[in-house]
Design a protein around this motif. Structure first.
Motif, PDB file in Angstrom:
ATOM      1  N   TYR A  35      -7.019   0.720  -6.071  1.00 24.67           N
ATOM      2  CA  TYR A  35      -7.035   2.119  -5.653  1.00 24.67           C
ATOM      3  C   TYR A  35      -8.225   2.383  -4.740  1.00 24.67           C
ATOM      4  O   TYR A  35      -9.252   1.708  -4.804  1.00 24.67           O
ATOM      5  CB  TYR A  35      -7.129   3.052  -6.859  1.00 24.67           C
ATOM      6  CG  TYR A  35      -6.001   2.912  -7.838  1.00 24.67           C
ATOM      7  CD1 TYR A  35      -6.141   2.141  -8.992  1.00 24.67           C
ATOM      8  CD2 TYR A  35      -4.779   3.539  -7.609  1.00 24.67           C
ATOM      9  CE1 TYR A  35      -5.097   2.003  -9.888  1.00 24.67           C
ATOM     10  CE2 TYR A  35      -3.725   3.408  -8.507  1.00 24.67           C
ATOM     11  CZ  TYR A  35      -3.895   2.640  -9.642  1.00 24.67           C
ATOM     12  OH  TYR A  35      -2.851   2.500 -10.527  1.00 24.67           O
ATOM     13  N   THR A  38      -1.364   1.404   5.502  1.00 25.14           N
ATOM     14  CA  THR A  38      -0.880   2.769   5.324  1.00 25.14           C
ATOM     15  C   THR A  38      -1.743   3.688   6.196  1.00 25.14           C
ATOM     16  O   THR A  38      -2.962   3.541   6.243  1.00 25.14           O
ATOM     17  CB  THR A  38      -0.914   3.199   3.845  1.00 25.14           C
ATOM     18  OG1 THR A  38      -0.316   4.484   3.702  1.00 25.14           O
ATOM     19  CG2 THR A  38      -2.323   3.228   3.279  1.00 25.14           C
ATOM     20  N   TRP A  67     -10.607  -3.074   0.628  1.00 24.42           N
ATOM     21  CA  TRP A  67      -9.960  -2.132   1.535  1.00 24.42           C
ATOM     22  C   TRP A  67     -10.627  -2.269   2.900  1.00 24.42           C
ATOM     23  O   TRP A  67     -11.862  -2.258   2.997  1.00 24.42           O
ATOM     24  CB  TRP A  67     -10.094  -0.700   1.053  1.00 24.42           C
ATOM     25  CG  TRP A  67      -9.215  -0.347  -0.092  1.00 24.42           C
ATOM     26  CD1 TRP A  67      -9.570  -0.208  -1.401  1.00 24.42           C
ATOM     27  CD2 TRP A  67      -7.811  -0.054  -0.046  1.00 24.42           C
ATOM     28  NE1 TRP A  67      -8.483   0.127  -2.166  1.00 24.42           N
ATOM     29  CE2 TRP A  67      -7.389   0.240  -1.352  1.00 24.42           C
ATOM     30  CE3 TRP A  67      -6.871  -0.011   0.986  1.00 24.42           C
ATOM     31  CZ2 TRP A  67      -6.069   0.571  -1.664  1.00 24.42           C
ATOM     32  CZ3 TRP A  67      -5.555   0.312   0.690  1.00 24.42           C
ATOM     33  CH2 TRP A  67      -5.170   0.604  -0.624  1.00 24.42           C
ATOM     34  N   GLU A 105       0.832  -1.201   0.000  1.00 24.63           N
ATOM     35  CA  GLU A 105       0.000   0.000   0.000  1.00 24.63           C
ATOM     36  C   GLU A 105       0.868   1.253   0.000  1.00 24.63           C
ATOM     37  O   GLU A 105       1.997   1.251   0.513  1.00 24.63           O
ATOM     38  CB  GLU A 105      -0.912   0.051   1.229  1.00 24.63           C
ATOM     39  CG  GLU A 105      -1.931  -1.071   1.322  1.00 24.63           C
ATOM     40  CD  GLU A 105      -1.549  -2.080   2.353  1.00 24.63           C
ATOM     41  OE1 GLU A 105      -2.460  -2.699   2.954  1.00 24.63           O
ATOM     42  OE2 GLU A 105      -0.339  -2.256   2.594  1.00 24.63           O
ATOM     43  N   LEU A 120      -5.339   6.185  -2.193  1.00 22.18           N
ATOM     44  CA  LEU A 120      -4.509   5.063  -1.773  1.00 22.18           C
ATOM     45  C   LEU A 120      -4.302   4.108  -2.934  1.00 22.18           C
ATOM     46  O   LEU A 120      -5.193   3.921  -3.766  1.00 22.18           O
ATOM     47  CB  LEU A 120      -5.165   4.311  -0.613  1.00 22.18           C
ATOM     48  CG  LEU A 120      -5.531   5.132   0.630  1.00 22.18           C
ATOM     49  CD1 LEU A 120      -6.106   4.203   1.704  1.00 22.18           C
ATOM     50  CD2 LEU A 120      -4.356   5.917   1.136  1.00 22.18           C
ATOM     51  N   SER A 121      -3.138   3.493  -2.967  1.00 19.12           N
ATOM     52  CA  SER A 121      -2.835   2.476  -3.967  1.00 19.12           C
ATOM     53  C   SER A 121      -2.382   1.205  -3.265  1.00 19.12           C
ATOM     54  O   SER A 121      -1.804   1.261  -2.178  1.00 19.12           O
ATOM     55  CB  SER A 121      -1.723   2.943  -4.906  1.00 19.12           C
ATOM     56  OG  SER A 121      -2.085   4.113  -5.593  1.00 19.12           O
ATOM     57  N   CYS A 122      -2.629   0.093  -3.915  1.00 20.09           N
ATOM     58  CA  CYS A 122      -2.165  -1.202  -3.414  1.00 20.09           C
ATOM     59  C   CYS A 122      -1.632  -1.966  -4.623  1.00 20.09           C
ATOM     60  O   CYS A 122      -2.419  -2.449  -5.444  1.00 20.09           O
ATOM     61  CB  CYS A 122      -3.294  -1.958  -2.738  1.00 20.09           C
ATOM     62  SG  CYS A 122      -2.881  -3.656  -2.262  1.00 20.09           S
ATOM     63  N   TYR A 137      -5.186   1.932   6.871  1.00 21.01           N
ATOM     64  CA  TYR A 137      -5.929   1.311   5.785  1.00 21.01           C
ATOM     65  C   TYR A 137      -5.121   0.144   5.225  1.00 21.01           C
ATOM     66  O   TYR A 137      -3.924   0.281   4.936  1.00 21.01           O
ATOM     67  CB  TYR A 137      -6.222   2.337   4.688  1.00 21.01           C
ATOM     68  CG  TYR A 137      -7.328   3.289   5.060  1.00 21.01           C
ATOM     69  CD1 TYR A 137      -7.140   4.262   6.042  1.00 21.01           C
ATOM     70  CD2 TYR A 137      -8.587   3.211   4.459  1.00 21.01           C
ATOM     71  CE1 TYR A 137      -8.158   5.119   6.416  1.00 21.01           C
ATOM     72  CE2 TYR A 137      -9.610   4.073   4.822  1.00 21.01           C
ATOM     73  CZ  TYR A 137      -9.389   5.011   5.798  1.00 21.01           C
ATOM     74  OH  TYR A 137     -10.408   5.862   6.160  1.00 21.01           O
ATOM     75  N   TYR A 138      -5.811  -0.982   5.069  1.00 17.86           N
ATOM     76  CA  TYR A 138      -5.186  -2.211   4.591  1.00 17.86           C
ATOM     77  C   TYR A 138      -5.875  -2.685   3.320  1.00 17.86           C
ATOM     78  O   TYR A 138      -7.108  -2.631   3.218  1.00 17.86           O
ATOM     79  CB  TYR A 138      -5.314  -3.323   5.624  1.00 17.86           C
ATOM     80  CG  TYR A 138      -4.661  -3.045   6.948  1.00 17.86           C
ATOM     81  CD1 TYR A 138      -5.368  -2.421   7.972  1.00 17.86           C
ATOM     82  CD2 TYR A 138      -3.348  -3.433   7.196  1.00 17.86           C
ATOM     83  CE1 TYR A 138      -4.785  -2.166   9.200  1.00 17.86           C
ATOM     84  CE2 TYR A 138      -2.755  -3.190   8.423  1.00 17.86           C
ATOM     85  CZ  TYR A 138      -3.476  -2.559   9.416  1.00 17.86           C
ATOM     86  OH  TYR A 138      -2.886  -2.333  10.630  1.00 17.86           O
ATOM     87  N   CYS A 139      -5.118  -3.211   2.386  1.00 14.54           N
ATOM     88  CA  CYS A 139      -5.744  -3.897   1.264  1.00 14.54           C
ATOM     89  C   CYS A 139      -5.632  -5.406   1.503  1.00 14.54           C
ATOM     90  O   CYS A 139      -4.694  -5.890   2.147  1.00 14.54           O
ATOM     91  CB  CYS A 139      -5.135  -3.507  -0.073  1.00 14.54           C
ATOM     92  SG  CYS A 139      -3.436  -4.007  -0.338  1.00 14.54           S
ATOM     93  N   GLY A 155      -1.937  -6.586   2.890  1.00 20.59           N
ATOM     94  CA  GLY A 155      -0.837  -5.637   2.828  1.00 20.59           C
ATOM     95  C   GLY A 155      -0.432  -5.209   4.229  1.00 20.59           C
ATOM     96  O   GLY A 155      -1.047  -5.610   5.223  1.00 20.59           O
TER      97      GLY A 155
END
Length: 119
Positions: free
Chosen positions: A80, A113, A36, A6, A20-22, A94-96, A110
């Motif tokens: 995203y 973040t 997410w 992330e 956010l990106s993962c 925040y977790y993916c 992940g």
């Protein structure tokens, strides 16, 4: 080996936006569900949004619907989360999560973040 990384977290004022990106790698199937989650201090981890690689379905928690948008680029397996109109209560890690569908379902997370929204 599946990896989820992330990025995009940070500090933002209330009303602001973050994306956010993962970045995912190592998937062994093109059928997967990506989610997410977030976890605020002292609270349980909660599901924020869901998307799949094989449908147009998007699901959101009531608390973020209309403000957050989940999307996925299947060409490079990147997830995203566009977060608009952020509120102090959106502050969390925040977790993916990836659920890979290949005979059985395998789950991967992940590292998270941090998103901090100042009021």
């Amino acid at each position: 080996q599946v990896q989820l990384v992330e990025s995009g977290g940070g500090l933002v004022h209330a009303g602001g936006s973050l994306r956010l990106s993962c970045a995912a790698s190592g998937f062994t199937s093109n059928r997967y569900v990506m989610k997410w989650y977030r976890q605020a201090p002292g609270k349980e981890r909660e599901l924020v949004a869901v998307v799949t690689s094989f449908s147009d379905i998007r699901n959101y928690a009531d608390s973020v619907r209309g403000r957050f948008t989940i999307s996925i680029d299947t060409t490079n397996t990147t997830l995203y989360l566009q977060m608009n109109s952020l509120k102090a209560e959106d502050t969390a890690v925040y977790y993916c999560k990836a659920e890979i569908l290949s005979g059985s379902i395998r789950d991967f997370w992940g590292q998270g973040t941090q998103v901090t929204v100042s009021s």
